[in-house]
Design a protein around this motif. Structure first.
Motif, PDB file in Angstrom:
ATOM      1  N   ARG A  21     -27.980  42.164 -55.852  1.00 50.47           N
ATOM      2  CA  ARG A  21     -27.833  40.716 -56.005  1.00 50.47           C
ATOM      3  C   ARG A  21     -29.146  39.991 -55.708  1.00 50.47           C
ATOM      4  N   THR A  56     -22.409  36.441 -59.737  1.00 53.99           N
ATOM      5  CA  THR A  56     -22.455  34.983 -59.865  1.00 53.99           C
ATOM      6  C   THR A  56     -22.516  34.304 -58.501  1.00 53.99           C
ATOM      7  N   CYS A  57     -22.370  35.077 -57.437  1.00 47.21           N
ATOM      8  CA  CYS A  57     -22.334  34.520 -56.081  1.00 47.21           C
ATOM      9  C   CYS A  57     -23.746  34.361 -55.523  1.00 47.21           C
ATOM     10  N   CYS A 109     -29.623  30.812 -63.071  1.00 45.95           N
ATOM     11  CA  CYS A 109     -28.566  31.366 -63.911  1.00 45.95           C
ATOM     12  C   CYS A 109     -27.217  31.319 -63.207  1.00 45.95           C
ATOM     13  N   ARG A 110     -27.193  31.652 -61.927  1.00 47.40           N
ATOM     14  CA  ARG A 110     -25.928  31.600 -61.192  1.00 47.40           C
ATOM     15  C   ARG A 110     -25.415  30.172 -61.072  1.00 47.40           C
ATOM     16  N   THR A 111     -26.334  29.211 -60.960  1.00 48.93           N
ATOM     17  CA  THR A 111     -25.927  27.815 -60.938  1.00 48.93           C
ATOM     18  C   THR A 111     -25.216  27.449 -62.235  1.00 48.93           C
ATOM     19  N   GLU A 162     -18.407  39.094 -61.753  1.00 47.59           N
ATOM     20  CA  GLU A 162     -18.282  37.950 -60.839  1.00 47.59           C
ATOM     21  C   GLU A 162     -19.118  38.143 -59.570  1.00 47.59           C
ATOM     22  N   GLY A 216     -23.408  29.499 -63.857  1.00 49.34           N
ATOM     23  CA  GLY A 216     -22.233  30.342 -63.976  1.00 49.34           C
ATOM     24  C   GLY A 216     -22.483  31.681 -64.648  1.00 49.34           C
ATOM     25  N   LEU A 217     -23.753  32.038 -64.828  1.00 44.97           N
ATOM     26  CA  LEU A 217     -24.102  33.293 -65.490  1.00 44.97           C
ATOM     27  C   LEU A 217     -24.344  34.396 -64.466  1.00 44.97           C
ATOM     28  N   PRO A 218     -23.754  35.571 -64.646  1.00 43.20           N
ATOM     29  CA  PRO A 218     -24.057  36.696 -63.758  1.00 43.20           C
ATOM     30  C   PRO A 218     -25.529  37.090 -63.901  1.00 43.20           C
TER      31      PRO A 218
END
Length: 266
Positions: free
Chosen positions: A234, A101-102, A175-177, A98, A179-181
């Motif tokens: 990140r 994903t931020c 990818c984070r948009t 998680e 929902g993918l880490p």
């Protein structure tokens, strides 16, 4: 493949620097997909070793004497392993998925990034991830000197130009948009038949059953045995090869000399 790497960074200042501290992420770690054969690090002072939250090896250099030049060099060899569809031979890692994903300052999505990402809703395979990398390449051209280390993914997309760091940030933001880490990777590339070489940046994306899939967004291909991993985070700020501060020095000039070669075992 055995990769031979040499990396020299030199700073020169108009007037003496009275105090300097540098955090250097320039040491690879052995993983299931790469083994460090040997690695030497030279610097003009004592290097304190530590491991950061992401498992990266950090060397800290503190200079408390006046100087007008700071130079450090690394060189060594790393054995790398071919990967199937870019799939790393490792699990999720020490940090919860998680966390990746931020959004960060450098990967915060805007409307343009969301629109690009929406074309790949449901992305769940390595092949589809390569399609996203190719779509990024259609929107951006490789052009050094346009963006800076502090440029964001949104800014690079708006400009339509950037370097490997920008391509990696844009892939991560998309990818984070969805929902993918996704995490940023810094390291080295043995250029082979592509034009951009040596120091490089790419991304890992967690795809469930496929695990971490490593993708070079600039070249729209999987990162495999031609890549040596140095640090992850990140975004660039967490995995930068060199970060530091100084007191004094006036104007600064920097020179970087990187050479990378690879040979396959017979």
């Amino acid at each position: 493949m055995r990769m031979s790497i040499r990396h020299v960074t030199s700073y020169r200042y108009d007037s003496p620097v009275q105090y300097s501290i540098q955090q250097l992420r320039l040491v690879p770690v052995s993983t299931p997909s790469q083994v460090v054969v040997d690695w030497d690090f030279s610097a003009p002072g004592k290097l304190d070793a530590s491991i950061d939250a992401y498992g990266n090896t950090v060397r800290t250099l503190v200079l408390m004497r006046p100087t007008t030049e700071i130079s450090f060099a690394v060189r060594g060899e790393v054995d790398t392993t071919p990967l199937r569809d870019g799939r790393l031979l490792e699990g999720p890692g020490r940090i919860p998925l998680e966390h990746f994903t931020c959004a960060t300052r450098l990967t915060e999505p805007d409307d343009a990034i969301r629109a690009l990402a929406s074309r790949f809703d449901g992305l769940d395979t390595p092949a589809r991830l390569l399609d996203l990398a190719a779509a990024i390449g259609e929107r951006m051209a490789y052009q050094p000197g346009i963006t800076e280390v502090g440029s964001t993914a949104a800014q690079a997309l708006a400009l339509g130009q950037g370097v490997c760091q920008d391509y990696a940030h844009l892939l991560i933001a998309c990818c984070r948009t969805l929902g993918l880490p996704a995490r940023y990777v810094s390291g080295y590339i043995d250029a082979g038949d592509v034009s951009q070489a040596a120091s490089h940046a790419w991304a890992d994306v967690w795809l469930g059953d496929s695990g971490w899939v490593s993708v070079d967004a600039l070249h729209a291909r999987f990162a495999s045995e031609h890549y040596c991993r140095i640090a992850v985070g990140r975004d660039y700020d967490a995995a930068a090869p060199v970060r530091g501060m100084r007191v004094g020095g006036g104007g600064e000039s920097m020179a970087v000399d990187v050479s990378v070669g690879g040979r396959c075992d017979q």
